[in-house]
Write a protein that holds these residues in place. Structure first.
Motif, PDB file in Angstrom:
ATOM      1  N   GLU A 187     152.820  33.481  71.797  1.00  0.00           N
ATOM      2  CA  GLU A 187     153.353  33.787  73.123  1.00  0.00           C
ATOM      3  C   GLU A 187     152.579  34.958  73.718  1.00  0.00           C
ATOM      4  O   GLU A 187     152.246  35.916  73.008  1.00  0.00           O
ATOM      5  CB  GLU A 187     154.831  34.139  73.011  1.00  0.00           C
ATOM      6  CG  GLU A 187     155.561  33.945  74.324  1.00  0.00           C
ATOM      7  CD  GLU A 187     157.026  34.358  74.215  1.00  0.00           C
ATOM      8  OE1 GLU A 187     157.566  34.873  75.202  1.00  0.00           O
ATOM      9  OE2 GLU A 187     157.602  34.186  73.116  1.00  0.00           O
ATOM     10  N   VAL A 227     146.377  25.041  74.754  1.00  0.00           N
ATOM     11  CA  VAL A 227     147.222  24.907  75.958  1.00  0.00           C
ATOM     12  C   VAL A 227     146.603  23.834  76.848  1.00  0.00           C
ATOM     13  O   VAL A 227     145.917  24.145  77.832  1.00  0.00           O
ATOM     14  CB  VAL A 227     147.330  26.257  76.715  1.00  0.00           C
ATOM     15  CG1 VAL A 227     148.330  26.149  77.868  1.00  0.00           C
ATOM     16  CG2 VAL A 227     147.746  27.382  75.775  1.00  0.00           C
ATOM     17  N   ASP A 245     147.870  21.712  78.923  1.00  0.00           N
ATOM     18  CA  ASP A 245     148.417  21.482  80.267  1.00  0.00           C
ATOM     19  C   ASP A 245     147.840  22.498  81.263  1.00  0.00           C
ATOM     20  O   ASP A 245     148.066  23.706  81.121  1.00  0.00           O
ATOM     21  CB  ASP A 245     149.950  21.583  80.219  1.00  0.00           C
ATOM     22  CG  ASP A 245     150.557  21.456  81.607  1.00  0.00           C
ATOM     23  OD1 ASP A 245     150.096  20.579  82.359  1.00  0.00           O
ATOM     24  OD2 ASP A 245     151.465  22.245  81.927  1.00  0.00           O
ATOM     25  N   ASP A 269     148.607  23.332  84.298  1.00  0.00           N
ATOM     26  CA  ASP A 269     149.581  24.170  85.011  1.00  0.00           C
ATOM     27  C   ASP A 269     150.038  25.342  84.150  1.00  0.00           C
ATOM     28  O   ASP A 269     150.116  26.484  84.608  1.00  0.00           O
ATOM     29  CB  ASP A 269     150.813  23.347  85.411  1.00  0.00           C
ATOM     30  CG  ASP A 269     150.520  22.460  86.612  1.00  0.00           C
ATOM     31  OD1 ASP A 269     149.459  22.687  87.251  1.00  0.00           O
ATOM     32  OD2 ASP A 269     151.320  21.550  86.885  1.00  0.00           O
ATOM     33  N   THR A 270     150.339  25.025  82.894  1.00  0.00           N
ATOM     34  CA  THR A 270     150.767  26.080  81.975  1.00  0.00           C
ATOM     35  C   THR A 270     149.659  27.109  81.829  1.00  0.00           C
ATOM     36  O   THR A 270     149.898  28.322  81.890  1.00  0.00           O
ATOM     37  CB  THR A 270     151.107  25.467  80.593  1.00  0.00           C
ATOM     38  OG1 THR A 270     151.974  24.358  80.799  1.00  0.00           O
ATOM     39  CG2 THR A 270     151.766  26.490  79.685  1.00  0.00           C
ATOM     40  N   LEU A 271     148.427  26.625  81.653  1.00  0.00           N
ATOM     41  CA  LEU A 271     147.292  27.533  81.499  1.00  0.00           C
ATOM     42  C   LEU A 271     147.125  28.405  82.745  1.00  0.00           C
ATOM     43  O   LEU A 271     146.924  29.616  82.653  1.00  0.00           O
ATOM     44  CB  LEU A 271     146.007  26.733  81.216  1.00  0.00           C
ATOM     45  CG  LEU A 271     144.766  27.555  80.892  1.00  0.00           C
ATOM     46  CD1 LEU A 271     144.981  28.391  79.627  1.00  0.00           C
ATOM     47  CD2 LEU A 271     143.538  26.664  80.717  1.00  0.00           C
ATOM     48  N   HIS A 314     149.422  29.355  84.807  1.00  0.00           N
ATOM     49  CA  HIS A 314     150.449  30.399  84.831  1.00  0.00           C
ATOM     50  C   HIS A 314     150.123  31.537  83.876  1.00  0.00           C
ATOM     51  O   HIS A 314     150.326  32.710  84.198  1.00  0.00           O
ATOM     52  CB  HIS A 314     151.826  29.810  84.485  1.00  0.00           C
ATOM     53  CG  HIS A 314     152.424  29.044  85.631  1.00  0.00           C
ATOM     54  ND1 HIS A 314     152.840  27.743  85.520  1.00  0.00           N
ATOM     55  CD2 HIS A 314     152.636  29.410  86.918  1.00  0.00           C
ATOM     56  CE1 HIS A 314     153.298  27.323  86.696  1.00  0.00           C
ATOM     57  NE2 HIS A 314     153.177  28.335  87.553  1.00  0.00           N
ATOM     58  N   LEU A 315     149.613  31.174  82.721  1.00  0.00           N
ATOM     59  CA  LEU A 315     149.258  32.214  81.745  1.00  0.00           C
ATOM     60  C   LEU A 315     148.153  33.105  82.303  1.00  0.00           C
ATOM     61  O   LEU A 315     148.177  34.327  82.145  1.00  0.00           O
ATOM     62  CB  LEU A 315     148.825  31.563  80.426  1.00  0.00           C
ATOM     63  CG  LEU A 315     149.946  30.855  79.648  1.00  0.00           C
ATOM     64  CD1 LEU A 315     149.384  29.994  78.530  1.00  0.00           C
ATOM     65  CD2 LEU A 315     150.945  31.879  79.104  1.00  0.00           C
TER      66      LEU A 315
END
Ligand SMILES: Nc1nc2c(ncn2[C@@H]2O[C@H](COP(=O)(O)OP(=O)(O)OP(=O)(O)O)[C@@H](O)[C@H]2O)c(=O)[nH]1
Ligand SMILES: [Zn+2]
Length: 369
Positions: free
Chosen positions: A130, A160, A162, A164-166, A168-169
């Motif tokens: 995380e 990661v 995805d 979108d997830t990447l 955001h990170l």
């Protein structure tokens, strides 16, 4: 005699190791004394390996061994070497442009220089766990403090998949490090490596980050076959078997050089007040607009920091993190000799000025928006 003043730095054999006109100017008086320029590749007890126009030279560091741990020869230092004798001697270290320092774990609150003269501090943050923004901030403050330009790489991006997830990170990380470029990379798939290589050329980069963040794997991927060669050579002449921790300085195929440091477990701050201020630049800017100059951003009327938290433009987590790092820094500072601190602050200011000058001469993408 080593004629470093004739011709531009670009024709010098040390150019691949970061030699430039600035170093040539600084070195000129030593060239006149028949000394040879060299860059420290690694340090051993009382000895160091330097790359010089004559190739790699092993030199005694006795003449430049001070009592102050901050001034001990370290990887990345530029030196004037007396190569005539056997052994060769390091005669002088050229003033450092930047220095990455961490506090040692010893009770005596000494700083330890991990790398000298890095232009970029590449912070590896693993996407396998995380995202820990506090860690991002701590490393970023340490990096700013060094005088080098921080650059955040989110490693193991293949974990990661995805987008979108990447995304955001990446944007969360950007929020935690204003003015710092954030780049997802994967040593497994090669994602981002070419871009990273291009960002790091032609300067000197130092790689830092938690143990297991993927630094060695990334260094290998960036350096490619060159690293294997270096290791093989060191083993064949027996010099690879140092038991002390040494840092290596390796040329990158895309230009520039890389300094790989051993894992920095629980990075200690070392008088990093300036670095913390830079890592939280937006809070410092807000604080300058508070009604009271000594505003503690707690309950004061006209507090611009609290107003920004209220309107949602400043995450509360940022302010807490800022306070935490400042407190930590104060505790450390209280343990540190006042004279040494004054000296370091002066050095730091000089390095900041120099660093700014160097960055201004560089191209655009690393600049603050
Ligand atoms: N999936 C994936 N795993 C990776 C990647 N890069 C490194 N790893 C793995 O992460 C682990 C730690 O990598 P290292 O390169 O040894 O980490 P380090 O930061 O050098 O660790 P220290 O040497 O302890 O400081 C290893 O098991 C690697 O195989 C990557 O891009 N993707
Ligand atoms: Zn305030």
């Amino acid at each position: 005699m080593f004629n470093t003043s004739s011709g531009s730095a670009s024709s010098h054999v040390l150019t691949a190791y970061g030699w430039d006109d600035g170093w040539a100017d600084t070195f000129a008086p030593y060239a006149a004394q028949d000394l040879m320029p060299g860059r420290v590749l690694r340090v051993d007890r009382g000895l160091c390996d330097l790359v010089t126009p004559l190739g790699t030279v092993r030199a005694d560091t006795e003449l430049v061994t001070p009592r102050d741990p901050m001034r001990i020869v370290c990887t990345g230092d530029w030196a004037a070497v007396d190569a005539e004798g056997d052994p060769a001697y390091v005669r002088t270290l050229l003033p450092r442009r930047t220095a990455l320092v961490r506090s040692t774990s010893s009770k005596r609150s000494d700083g330890q220089v991990l790398a000298a003269n890095a232009d970029y501090a590449v912070i590896a943050i693993s996407l396998a766990a995380e995202l820990d923004l506090g860690r991002v901030e701590r490393f970023t403050a340490l990096a700013w403090e060094s005088g080098a330009q921080p650059l955040l790489v989110l490693t193991k991006a293949d974990l990661v998949p995805d987008p979108d997830t990447l995304g955001h990170l990446v944007s969360d990380t950007e929020m935690a490090a204003p003015g710092v470029r954030v780049l997802p990379v994967s040593s497994a798939t090669g994602e981002g490596l070419e871009e990273l290589g291009a960002l790091l050329a032609p300067g000197t980069s130092v790689l830092l980050g938690q143990s297991g963040a993927g630094k060695s794997t990334l260094a290998n991927a960036l350096v490619g076959a060159a690293v294997q060669d270096v290791r093989a050579i060191r083993d064949s002449d027996g010099k690879g078997r140092h038991t002390t921790t040494t840092r290596d300085l390796l040329p990158l195929p895309s230009g520039g050089v890389l300094i790989d440091t051993p894992g920095l477990r629980g990075v200690g701050m070392w008088d990093a007040e300036g670095g913390v201020a830079q890592a939280f630049a937006e809070i410092e800017e807000l604080a300058a607009r508070c009604r009271f100059p000594d505003c503690a951003h707690q309950v004061e009327p006209g507090c611009a920091v609290l107003a920004a938290i209220d309107d949602g433009s400043l995450p509360e987590r940022r302010l807490e993190s800022y306070r935490k790092l400042l407190r930590e820094n104060e505790r450390l500072a209280a343990r540190t000799d006042a004279r040494l601190r004054a000296e370091m602050r002066r050095d730091w200011k000089q390095r900041q000025a120099l660093g700014r000058h160097m960055m201004e001469r560089k191209r655009g993408p690393m600049r603050k928006p």
